[in-house]
Design a protein around this motif. Structure first.
Motif, PDB file in Angstrom:
ATOM      1  N   UNK A 299       0.835  -1.209   0.000  1.00  0.00           N
ATOM      2  CA  UNK A 299       0.000   0.000   0.000  1.00  0.00           C
ATOM      3  C   UNK A 299       0.868   1.258   0.000  1.00  0.00           C
ATOM      4  N   UNK A 300       1.944   1.212   0.751  1.00  0.00           N
ATOM      5  CA  UNK A 300       2.873   2.341   0.795  1.00  0.00           C
ATOM      6  C   UNK A 300       3.427   2.638  -0.587  1.00  0.00           C
ATOM      7  N   UNK A 301       3.754   1.571  -1.292  1.00  0.00           N
ATOM      8  CA  UNK A 301       4.353   1.805  -2.601  1.00  0.00           C
ATOM      9  C   UNK A 301       3.329   2.354  -3.582  1.00  0.00           C
ATOM     10  N   UNK A 302       2.068   2.002  -3.377  1.00  0.00           N
ATOM     11  CA  UNK A 302       1.010   2.587  -4.217  1.00  0.00           C
ATOM     12  C   UNK A 302       0.936   4.087  -3.941  1.00  0.00           C
ATOM     13  N   UNK A 303       1.067   4.459  -2.686  1.00  0.00           N
ATOM     14  CA  UNK A 303       1.082   5.896  -2.356  1.00  0.00           C
ATOM     15  C   UNK A 303       2.373   6.562  -2.853  1.00  0.00           C
ATOM     16  N   UNK A 304       3.469   5.798  -2.908  1.00  0.00           N
ATOM     17  CA  UNK A 304       4.697   6.358  -3.500  1.00  0.00           C
ATOM     18  C   UNK A 304       4.431   6.782  -4.944  1.00  0.00           C
ATOM     19  N   UNK A 305       3.687   5.930  -5.652  1.00  0.00           N
ATOM     20  CA  UNK A 305       3.390   6.246  -7.055  1.00  0.00           C
ATOM     21  C   UNK A 305       2.427   7.433  -7.115  1.00  0.00           C
ATOM     22  N   UNK A 306       1.380   7.379  -6.297  1.00  0.00           N
ATOM     23  CA  UNK A 306       0.366   8.436  -6.345  1.00  0.00           C
ATOM     24  C   UNK A 306       0.976   9.799  -6.040  1.00  0.00           C
ATOM     25  N   UNK A 307       1.927   9.829  -5.091  1.00  0.00           N
ATOM     26  CA  UNK A 307       2.439  11.117  -4.627  1.00  0.00           C
ATOM     27  C   UNK A 307       3.884  11.373  -5.080  1.00  0.00           C
ATOM     28  N   UNK A 308       4.300  10.663  -6.125  1.00  0.00           N
ATOM     29  CA  UNK A 308       5.580  10.936  -6.799  1.00  0.00           C
ATOM     30  C   UNK A 308       6.799  10.764  -5.898  1.00  0.00           C
ATOM     31  N   UNK A 309       6.697   9.871  -4.924  1.00  0.00           N
ATOM     32  CA  UNK A 309       7.890   9.596  -4.111  1.00  0.00           C
ATOM     33  C   UNK A 309       8.736   8.532  -4.808  1.00  0.00           C
ATOM     34  N   UNK A 310       9.552   8.976  -5.744  1.00  0.00           N
ATOM     35  CA  UNK A 310      10.352   8.045  -6.537  1.00  0.00           C
ATOM     36  C   UNK A 310      11.544   7.482  -5.776  1.00  0.00           C
ATOM     37  N   UNK A 311      11.878   8.102  -4.679  1.00  0.00           N
ATOM     38  CA  UNK A 311      13.115   7.746  -3.980  1.00  0.00           C
ATOM     39  C   UNK A 311      12.868   6.592  -2.994  1.00  0.00           C
ATOM     40  N   UNK A 312      12.226   5.528  -3.479  1.00  0.00           N
ATOM     41  CA  UNK A 312      11.843   4.427  -2.575  1.00  0.00           C
ATOM     42  C   UNK A 312      12.941   3.368  -2.485  1.00  0.00           C
ATOM     43  N   UNK A 313      14.154   3.814  -2.217  1.00  0.00           N
ATOM     44  CA  UNK A 313      15.281   2.878  -2.131  1.00  0.00           C
ATOM     45  C   UNK A 313      15.375   2.232  -0.746  1.00  0.00           C
ATOM     46  N   UNK A 314      16.326   1.340  -0.640  1.00  0.00           N
ATOM     47  CA  UNK A 314      16.401   0.499   0.561  1.00  0.00           C
ATOM     48  C   UNK A 314      16.887   1.168   1.827  1.00  0.00           C
ATOM     49  N   UNK A 315      17.219   2.464   1.764  1.00  0.00           N
ATOM     50  CA  UNK A 315      17.535   3.136   3.018  1.00  0.00           C
ATOM     51  C   UNK A 315      16.362   4.016   3.450  1.00  0.00           C
ATOM     52  N   UNK A 316      15.407   4.199   2.548  1.00  0.00           N
ATOM     53  CA  UNK A 316      14.209   4.954   2.917  1.00  0.00           C
ATOM     54  C   UNK A 316      13.115   4.038   3.435  1.00  0.00           C
ATOM     55  N   UNK A 317      13.481   2.793   3.703  1.00  0.00           N
ATOM     56  CA  UNK A 317      12.553   1.857   4.302  1.00  0.00           C
ATOM     57  C   UNK A 317      13.364   1.052   5.311  1.00  0.00           C
ATOM     58  N   UNK A 338      10.225  12.869  -7.261  1.00  0.00           N
ATOM     59  CA  UNK A 338      10.246  12.836  -8.725  1.00  0.00           C
ATOM     60  C   UNK A 338      10.576  14.219  -9.289  1.00  0.00           C
ATOM     61  N   UNK A 339      10.229  15.263  -8.551  1.00  0.00           N
ATOM     62  CA  UNK A 339      10.424  16.633  -9.057  1.00  0.00           C
ATOM     63  C   UNK A 339      11.725  17.259  -8.571  1.00  0.00           C
ATOM     64  N   UNK A 340      12.557  16.461  -7.933  1.00  0.00           N
ATOM     65  CA  UNK A 340      13.865  16.959  -7.490  1.00  0.00           C
ATOM     66  C   UNK A 340      14.686  17.377  -8.724  1.00  0.00           C
ATOM     67  N   UNK A 341      15.420  18.498  -8.614  1.00  0.00           N
ATOM     68  CA  UNK A 341      16.210  18.940  -9.774  1.00  0.00           C
ATOM     69  C   UNK A 341      17.222  17.895 -10.233  1.00  0.00           C
ATOM     70  N   UNK A 342      17.609  16.965  -9.348  1.00  0.00           N
ATOM     71  CA  UNK A 342      18.571  15.942  -9.782  1.00  0.00           C
ATOM     72  C   UNK A 342      17.915  14.864 -10.642  1.00  0.00           C
ATOM     73  N   UNK A 343      16.599  14.932 -10.781  1.00  0.00           N
ATOM     74  CA  UNK A 343      15.905  13.982 -11.648  1.00  0.00           C
ATOM     75  C   UNK A 343      15.935  12.568 -11.103  1.00  0.00           C
ATOM     76  N   UNK A 344      15.173  12.324 -10.062  1.00  0.00           N
ATOM     77  CA  UNK A 344      15.201  11.009  -9.407  1.00  0.00           C
ATOM     78  C   UNK A 344      14.185  10.073 -10.083  1.00  0.00           C
TER      79      UNK A 344
END
Ligand code: ADP
Ligand code: MG
Length: 424
Positions: A299-317, A338-344
């Motif tokens: 469910x969290x990952x579905x919200x990651x998609x909905x709210x553009x949290x692209x940075x779902x790597x293994x240290x953010x969990x 997703x909108x970070x200037x570094x283009x995540x």
């Protein structure tokens, strides 16, 4: 290198890690580790050999001498990163190269998140310092550490949290003054904070907007029913995050163990990418609430998609660990990256294009973890219903983010409707 674990009473030297291979191999160098006899005896006597009393889920407390082909992965959770690494590079003049990793990790003598740390040197007790006002913490921003040093403040523990944004682990006393973690004793601590400042150029508006969005993002996560801790405070470009691994109790602080998913999957390369299955397998292996945690994870990952949290790597969990249990931590670092200037780009995925990721995830859960898709469907329906009812415009963040989100939300909505329709 001696390793300490904080149990219910105190920080204790729990064991040692030594390098077997050569420093030039960086985190790929062979090591050996063992728990101290006394520590292992005490913990095995009370059957407290895992969870918060072990170095990691990968190393239960026992008497064995363990050899590893590369660094034990939990060491990477203790390794300075982002702004903290930059501090080590500048302050100790050690270049950020694999051959220096062992030297760098040996500088990390502070208390990072969780309850495992590299032994601190026997030091004189920190000089008394009255602490800093909230305003001083806010205004000094990334220069705050230098400021603290210049003021003669003891700085232990201030840069222990990994991640790219400049940040400090601070403690607030009962008169509202802030001190470095490891400076203020537990009985004088009212709250434990992770204080974050915008990454990149502070003046660049988007960096600030993304950090600012972390508060409403987490509030939304809570509203849709994900597991969250306390609400965050956004105060003049500075984010105050209450720490869930240091819980204030009457008369003290409860220390919880915390281990990243990178560590759980034995990853020793910085910035690795895995498929979700690698992480869900680990959660299935180590969690003491498997079904609950695995459904929450999806469910969290579905919200990651909905709210553009692209940075779902293994240290953010991470998982949290107490004396009996290992369980998924509350949501953190949840922001429209997703909108970070570094283009995540989206870091962890269910498959390459994720066109049918819900079906793929449901099949995986059914086959490998015996979790019925009707359970997923039911909880997803509830979450999505709550989400669609939320008026995003009612939150305090830059509203052009909503426009950018719309397309993602629509596509996801179609996928969810199809999934729910297929599982009637
Ligand atoms: N609420 C919290 N309580 C305890 N530890 C936390 C919390 N939020 C984050 N952390 C820890 O601090 C680290 C850095 O925080 P994070 O929000 O991920 O910063 P960044 O945006 O720089 O990646 C995380 O990887 C995690 O280990
Ligand atoms: Mg992070």
């Amino acid at each position: 290198m001696k390793i300490e674990i904080r149990d219910e009473e105190n920080w204790k030297v729990a064991g040692e890690i030594e390098l077997r291979g050569t420093e030039k191999d960086g985190s790929q160098a062979a090591c050996c580790l063992e728990y101290n006899m006394d520590y292992a005896e005490e913990k095995t006597k009370y059957q407290q050999t895992r969870g918060a009393f072990a170095f990691s889920c990968l190393f239960d407390v026992d008497f064995a001498f363990k050899e590893t082909k590369k660094w034990p992965s939990f060491l990477l959770d203790l390794f300075p990163q982002g702004a903290a690494l930059k501090y080590v590079v500048d302050h100790y003049r050690i270049a950020d190269q694999p051959e220096n990793y062992w030297k760098i990790i040996n500088t990390a003598k502070l208390s990072p998140p969780g309850n495992v740390r590299i032994s601190l040197p026997e030091e004189e007790p920190p000089r008394k310092h009255p602490g800093f006002d909230r305003e001083e913490v806010i205004e000094k921003g990334p220069d705050f550490l230098e400021y603290m040093v210049a003021c003669g403040a003891p700085i232990s523990g201030t840069t222990g949290a990994a991640g790219a944004a400049p940040k400090f682990l601070l403690r607030e006393d009962f008169s509202g003054k802030f001190h470095g973690e490891g400076v203020l004793t537990d009985s004088l601590t009212k709250n434990c904070w992770l204080v974050k400042y915008p990454r990149g150029d502070r003046k660049e508006k988007i960096n600030r907007d993304i950090l600012k969005a972390e508060k409403p993002w987490l509030d939304i996560a809570e509203l849709v029913g994900l597991k969250t801790y306390k609400s965050l405070d956004w105060d003049k470009d500075c984010l105050f995050v209450p720490r869930f691994d240091r819980v204030p109790l009457s008369g003290g602080i409860q220390y919880l163990g915390m281990e990243s998913f990178y560590s759980l999957v034995d990853s020793t390369h910085f910035g690795s990418r895995f498929r979700h299955k690698t992480y869900t397998d680990a959660l299935y292996l180590y969690s003491d609430s498997k079904e609950e945690d695995l459904v929450e994870y999806l469910l969290r990952d579905i919200m990651n998609i909905a709210l553009a949290n692209n940075d779902n790597h293994g240290r953010n969990q991470s998982v949290l660990k107490n004396k009996n249990k290992v369980f998924l931590s509350p949501v953190y670092d949840f922001a429209p990256m997703k909108f970070d200037p570094e283009g995540i780009v989206r870091n962890t995925r269910w498959s390459e294009n994720e066109e049918n990721f819900l079906d793929e995830a449901a099949l995986l859960y059914q086959k490998n973890y015996e979790i019925d898709s009707s359970l997923i469907k039911h909880q997803l329906e509830e979450l999505w219903h709550k989400f669609l009812k939320i008026d995003l415009k009612g939150y305090d963040f830059e509203h052009d983010l909503i426009t950018k989100l719309q397309k993602e939300i629509q596509t996801l909505d179609q996928k969810i409707s199809r999934f729910i329709g297929n599982h009637q």
